[in-house]
Design a protein around this motif. Structure first.
Motif, PDB file in Angstrom:
ATOM      1  N   VAL A  27      26.125 -29.694 -51.630  1.00 33.01           N
ATOM      2  CA  VAL A  27      26.429 -29.913 -50.206  1.00 33.01           C
ATOM      3  C   VAL A  27      25.505 -28.997 -49.424  1.00 33.01           C
ATOM      4  CG1 VAL A  27      28.188 -29.617 -48.403  1.00 33.01           C
ATOM      5  CG2 VAL A  27      28.839 -30.513 -50.660  1.00 33.01           C
ATOM      6  N   ALA A  28      24.541 -29.591 -48.751  1.00 30.14           N
ATOM      7  CA  ALA A  28      23.604 -28.791 -47.952  1.00 30.14           C
ATOM      8  C   ALA A  28      24.154 -28.635 -46.538  1.00 30.14           C
ATOM      9  CB  ALA A  28      22.238 -29.465 -47.915  1.00 30.14           C
ATOM     10  N   ASN A  29      23.675 -27.626 -45.865  1.00 33.85           N
ATOM     11  CA  ASN A  29      24.024 -27.262 -44.484  1.00 33.85           C
ATOM     12  C   ASN A  29      25.365 -26.525 -44.379  1.00 33.85           C
ATOM     13  OD1 ASN A  29      21.654 -28.595 -43.788  1.00 33.85           O
ATOM     14  ND2 ASN A  29      22.688 -30.448 -43.115  1.00 33.85           N
ATOM     15  N   VAL A  30      26.392 -27.054 -45.081  1.00 35.24           N
ATOM     16  CA  VAL A  30      27.736 -26.448 -45.011  1.00 35.24           C
ATOM     17  C   VAL A  30      28.095 -26.195 -43.535  1.00 35.24           C
ATOM     18  CG1 VAL A  30      29.301 -24.869 -46.189  1.00 35.24           C
ATOM     19  CG2 VAL A  30      27.027 -25.231 -47.125  1.00 35.24           C
ATOM     20  N   GLY A  80      24.856 -24.030 -41.500  1.00 35.31           N
ATOM     21  CA  GLY A  80      23.622 -23.512 -42.116  1.00 35.31           C
ATOM     22  C   GLY A  80      22.564 -24.583 -42.276  1.00 35.31           C
ATOM     23  N   PHE A  81      22.212 -25.245 -41.188  1.00 34.99           N
ATOM     24  CA  PHE A  81      21.230 -26.335 -41.275  1.00 34.99           C
ATOM     25  C   PHE A  81      19.938 -25.870 -41.956  1.00 34.99           C
ATOM     26  CE2 PHE A  81      17.647 -28.860 -39.719  1.00 34.99           C
ATOM     27  CZ  PHE A  81      18.050 -30.103 -40.181  1.00 34.99           C
ATOM     28  N   ASP A  82      19.623 -26.517 -43.063  1.00 40.42           N
ATOM     29  CA  ASP A  82      18.412 -26.241 -43.866  1.00 40.42           C
ATOM     30  C   ASP A  82      18.393 -24.869 -44.548  1.00 40.42           C
ATOM     31  OD1 ASP A  82      17.201 -28.704 -43.681  1.00 40.42           O
ATOM     32  OD2 ASP A  82      15.498 -28.050 -42.477  1.00 40.42           O
ATOM     33  N   ILE A  83      19.464 -24.063 -44.385  1.00 36.28           N
ATOM     34  CA  ILE A  83      19.406 -22.713 -44.976  1.00 36.28           C
ATOM     35  C   ILE A  83      20.570 -22.398 -45.907  1.00 36.28           C
ATOM     36  CG2 ILE A  83      18.027 -21.730 -43.084  1.00 36.28           C
ATOM     37  CD1 ILE A  83      20.700 -20.369 -42.130  1.00 36.28           C
ATOM     38  N   ALA A 109      15.104 -26.448 -48.958  1.00 42.34           N
ATOM     39  CA  ALA A 109      15.556 -25.858 -50.234  1.00 42.34           C
ATOM     40  C   ALA A 109      17.074 -25.769 -50.334  1.00 42.34           C
ATOM     41  CB  ALA A 109      14.963 -24.469 -50.387  1.00 42.34           C
ATOM     42  N   ASP A 110      17.785 -26.279 -49.314  1.00 38.31           N
ATOM     43  CA  ASP A 110      19.235 -26.030 -49.310  1.00 38.31           C
ATOM     44  C   ASP A 110      20.022 -26.935 -50.260  1.00 38.31           C
ATOM     45  OD1 ASP A 110      18.449 -28.006 -47.457  1.00 38.31           O
ATOM     46  OD2 ASP A 110      20.091 -27.595 -46.079  1.00 38.31           O
ATOM     47  N   ASN A 111      19.382 -27.911 -50.895  1.00 40.39           N
ATOM     48  CA  ASN A 111      20.004 -28.628 -52.018  1.00 40.39           C
ATOM     49  C   ASN A 111      19.501 -28.078 -53.350  1.00 40.39           C
ATOM     50  OD1 ASN A 111      19.735 -31.293 -49.892  1.00 40.39           O
ATOM     51  ND2 ASN A 111      21.692 -31.000 -50.927  1.00 40.39           N
ATOM     52  N   VAL A 112      18.181 -27.904 -53.460  1.00 42.36           N
ATOM     53  CA  VAL A 112      17.625 -27.522 -54.768  1.00 42.36           C
ATOM     54  C   VAL A 112      18.066 -26.116 -55.180  1.00 42.36           C
ATOM     55  CG1 VAL A 112      15.676 -29.112 -54.674  1.00 42.36           C
ATOM     56  CG2 VAL A 112      15.349 -26.789 -53.840  1.00 42.36           C
ATOM     57  N   LYS A 154      19.040 -42.649 -45.220  1.00 39.60           N
ATOM     58  CA  LYS A 154      17.891 -41.915 -45.776  1.00 39.60           C
ATOM     59  C   LYS A 154      17.777 -40.576 -45.055  1.00 39.60           C
ATOM     60  CE  LYS A 154      14.857 -45.545 -47.350  1.00 39.60           C
ATOM     61  NZ  LYS A 154      13.929 -46.543 -46.843  1.00 39.60           N
ATOM     62  N   THR A 155      17.564 -39.511 -45.838  1.00 36.84           N
ATOM     63  CA  THR A 155      17.411 -38.181 -45.234  1.00 36.84           C
ATOM     64  C   THR A 155      16.293 -38.207 -44.193  1.00 36.84           C
ATOM     65  OG1 THR A 155      18.218 -37.128 -47.223  1.00 36.84           O
ATOM     66  CG2 THR A 155      16.924 -35.751 -45.756  1.00 36.84           C
ATOM     67  N   GLU A 156      15.221 -38.893 -44.536  1.00 36.22           N
ATOM     68  CA  GLU A 156      14.080 -38.968 -43.619  1.00 36.22           C
ATOM     69  C   GLU A 156      14.541 -39.499 -42.249  1.00 36.22           C
ATOM     70  OE1 GLU A 156      11.025 -41.255 -45.472  1.00 36.22           O
ATOM     71  OE2 GLU A 156       9.628 -40.924 -43.815  1.00 36.22           O
ATOM     72  N   SER A 187      17.694 -39.562 -41.042  1.00 36.24           N
ATOM     73  CA  SER A 187      18.664 -38.728 -40.324  1.00 36.24           C
ATOM     74  C   SER A 187      18.061 -37.379 -39.919  1.00 36.24           C
ATOM     75  CB  SER A 187      19.973 -38.569 -41.101  1.00 36.24           C
ATOM     76  OG  SER A 187      19.728 -38.070 -42.349  1.00 36.24           O
ATOM     77  N   ARG A 188      16.845 -37.112 -40.326  1.00 36.69           N
ATOM     78  CA  ARG A 188      16.140 -35.937 -39.786  1.00 36.69           C
ATOM     79  C   ARG A 188      15.376 -36.311 -38.514  1.00 36.69           C
ATOM     80  NH1 ARG A 188      16.113 -31.533 -43.282  1.00 36.69           N
ATOM     81  NH2 ARG A 188      14.390 -30.491 -42.257  1.00 36.69           N
ATOM     82  N   LYS A 189      14.892 -37.556 -38.488  1.00 34.42           N
ATOM     83  CA  LYS A 189      14.084 -38.003 -37.337  1.00 34.42           C
ATOM     84  C   LYS A 189      14.867 -37.965 -36.027  1.00 34.42           C
ATOM     85  CE  LYS A 189      10.905 -41.240 -39.463  1.00 34.42           C
ATOM     86  NZ  LYS A 189      11.048 -42.590 -39.994  1.00 34.42           N
ATOM     87  N   ILE A 234      24.833 -35.109 -33.474  1.00 32.47           N
ATOM     88  CA  ILE A 234      23.961 -36.284 -33.453  1.00 32.47           C
ATOM     89  C   ILE A 234      24.254 -37.190 -34.641  1.00 32.47           C
ATOM     90  CG2 ILE A 234      21.538 -37.021 -33.558  1.00 32.47           C
ATOM     91  CD1 ILE A 234      21.002 -34.194 -32.194  1.00 32.47           C
ATOM     92  N   ARG A 235      24.365 -36.590 -35.811  1.00 29.13           N
ATOM     93  CA  ARG A 235      24.519 -37.399 -37.035  1.00 29.13           C
ATOM     94  C   ARG A 235      25.907 -38.033 -37.166  1.00 29.13           C
ATOM     95  NH1 ARG A 235      21.512 -33.500 -41.453  1.00 29.13           N
ATOM     96  NH2 ARG A 235      19.376 -34.218 -41.080  1.00 29.13           N
ATOM     97  N   ALA A 236      26.906 -37.445 -36.523  1.00 26.46           N
ATOM     98  CA  ALA A 236      28.277 -37.983 -36.654  1.00 26.46           C
ATOM     99  C   ALA A 236      28.336 -39.445 -36.222  1.00 26.46           C
ATOM    100  CB  ALA A 236      29.243 -37.141 -35.836  1.00 26.46           C
ATOM    101  N   SER A 246      28.118 -33.774 -45.409  1.00 24.19           N
ATOM    102  CA  SER A 246      27.429 -33.203 -46.573  1.00 24.19           C
ATOM    103  C   SER A 246      25.939 -33.505 -46.437  1.00 24.19           C
ATOM    104  CB  SER A 246      27.994 -33.823 -47.854  1.00 24.19           C
ATOM    105  OG  SER A 246      27.269 -33.360 -48.968  1.00 24.19           O
ATOM    106  N   GLY A 247      25.131 -32.465 -46.322  1.00 21.13           N
ATOM    107  CA  GLY A 247      23.688 -32.660 -46.150  1.00 21.13           C
ATOM    108  C   GLY A 247      23.419 -33.543 -44.951  1.00 21.13           C
ATOM    109  N   SER A 248      22.604 -34.573 -45.170  1.00 26.12           N
ATOM    110  CA  SER A 248      22.255 -35.446 -44.052  1.00 26.12           C
ATOM    111  C   SER A 248      23.171 -36.668 -43.975  1.00 26.12           C
ATOM    112  CB  SER A 248      20.792 -35.871 -44.178  1.00 26.12           C
ATOM    113  OG  SER A 248      20.567 -36.421 -45.447  1.00 26.12           O
ATOM    114  N   GLY A 249      24.279 -36.667 -44.779  1.00 28.66           N
ATOM    115  CA  GLY A 249      25.256 -37.738 -44.733  1.00 28.66           C
ATOM    116  C   GLY A 249      24.794 -38.981 -45.476  1.00 28.66           C
TER     117      GLY A 249
HETATM  118  N1  HSE Z   1      19.244 -29.773 -44.732  1.00 24.38           N
HETATM  119  C1  HSE Z   1      18.894 -31.122 -45.043  1.00 24.38           C
HETATM  120  C2  HSE Z   1      19.226 -32.004 -43.849  1.00 24.38           C
HETATM  121  C3  HSE Z   1      19.650 -31.575 -46.248  1.00 24.38           C
HETATM  122  O1  HSE Z   1      20.322 -31.850 -43.299  1.00 24.38           O
HETATM  123  O2  HSE Z   1      18.401 -32.827 -43.460  1.00 24.38           O
HETATM  124  C4  HSE Z   1      19.354 -32.976 -46.677  1.00 24.38           C
HETATM  125  O3  HSE Z   1      20.210 -33.323 -47.753  1.00 24.38           O
END
Ligand code: HSE
Length: 309
Positions: free
Chosen positions: A12-15, A18-21, A139-142, A182-184, A186-188, A233-235, A259-262
């Motif tokens: 679970v990234a971001n928690v 902690g976006f991206d960290i 790196a927040d998943n790996v 796609k993470t790509e 939901s980051r855009k 935004i992502r919700a 969880s992460g980018s959903g």
């Molecule tokens: N921190 C990344 C994001 C995790 O929220 O885009 C992607 O799983």
């Protein structure tokens, strides 16, 4: 020929704050990779199970092989290897699917070659897998998939990853709706600048979460599981998100978020039974919206990826 099989857990990234960290690992599900040394210098993805033929088979595009190629380059090796991937994590789920394949492959490769790297030293190679998967080497998943527990990326350049000395008594509910994001993508949609006010709120929460996890102070963990950067935004991609938060907290969860980018959502609870009740309550909300959802409840995983045999 010499073979090794490894497992890497979902994360679970971001928690929330902690976006991206920040990220943590769960016990299951996860991906499994088998590597077999070749007597030439080819790195090949020879089989993938569980992806319905959707993942790239080309070595320069698949997350498992990209991670292995980065590893081999770093040690100046021309060793060839066959990669067999058992994909157990759904694609585009926000559960660290691309990370898990890269991490499992790296842990297996490291073992095959006599462990030239520590787990922490494998992180940059796993980040290459993320770069190929979504265009961003976060790196927040790996990191938590490799190290287990909660992993904090204090700094990216130079990379400074810290395993958080967090309470081991924490249970995670993951509810994965049958939607793909796609993470790509939901980051855009994210904003590129954050207001001073939101920066202050987010900083207070990440500091509070770190203290809550290490003390431990469960009420503080709960108060800190808030995100003013990505979640607002992502919700919108997750039908019923606010109602789900309400039912999760009513079921006794400490906090709830994406969880992460959903689109998978997660909750943290102090007991397994609360985590189970929370997961079921959230699953019902997805079903009310005609979305099938899978539920995974597990303790926050402490050991990260491991060698199966
Ligand atoms: N921190 C990344 C994001 C995790 O929220 O885009 C992607 O799983």
């Amino acid at each position: 020929m010499k073979s090794v099989r490894a497992f890497a857990p979902a994360t679970v990234a971001n928690v929330c704050c902690g976006f991206d960290i920040l990220g943590f690992a769960v016990d299951h599900p996860g991906d499994e990779v088998k590597l077999t040394l070749r007597d030439d210098n080819l790195v090949q993805v020879v089989s993938i199970e569980g992806d319905e033929g959707r993942l790239p088979r080309e070595a320069e595009k698949n997350t498992a092989s990209v991670a292995v190629i980065s590893f081999l380059k770093a040690i100046g090796s021309s060793q060839g290897v066959d990669i067999e991937l058992k994909k157990k994590l759904p694609l585009g789920s926000g559960m660290g699917s691309s990370a898990a394949s890269g991490v499992a492959a790296l842990v297996a490769m490291n073992q095959l070659l006599g462990n030239p790297f520590t787990r922490a030293q494998l992180v940059p190679h796993a980040m290459e897998a993320e770069r190929i998967a979504c265009g961003s080497a976060h790196a927040d998943n790996v990191a938590p998939s490799l190290l287990g527990g909660f992993a904090l990326v204090r700094e990216y350049q130079p990379l400074d990853i810290i395993k958080v000395d967090a309470t081991e008594t924490l249970f995670c509910s993951l509810v994965h709706p049958h939607l793909e994001l796609k993470t790509e993508d939901s980051r855009k949609v994210l904003r590129h600048s954050i207001s001073l006010r939101d920066t202050i709120t987010q900083s207070g929460n990440i500091a509070g979460l770190m203290l809550g996890l290490t003390k431990p102070d469960y009420a503080l963990i709960g108060r800190s599981l808030k995100d003013v950067i990505a979640e607002p935004i992502r919700a919108a991609f997750i039908p019923g998100f606010e109602t789900m938060r309400k039912v999760a907290l009513e079921a006794g969860a400490l906090g709830f978020g994406i969880s992460g980018s959903g689109p998978t959502v997660f909750a943290l609870s102090e007991t397994r039974s609360k985590a189970q009740t929370t997961a079921s309550a959230v699953q019902v909300e997805f079903e009310k919206r005609q979305l099938k959802a899978d539920v995974f409840v597990s303790k926050v995983n402490q050991r990260g990826a491991y060698i199966i045999d």
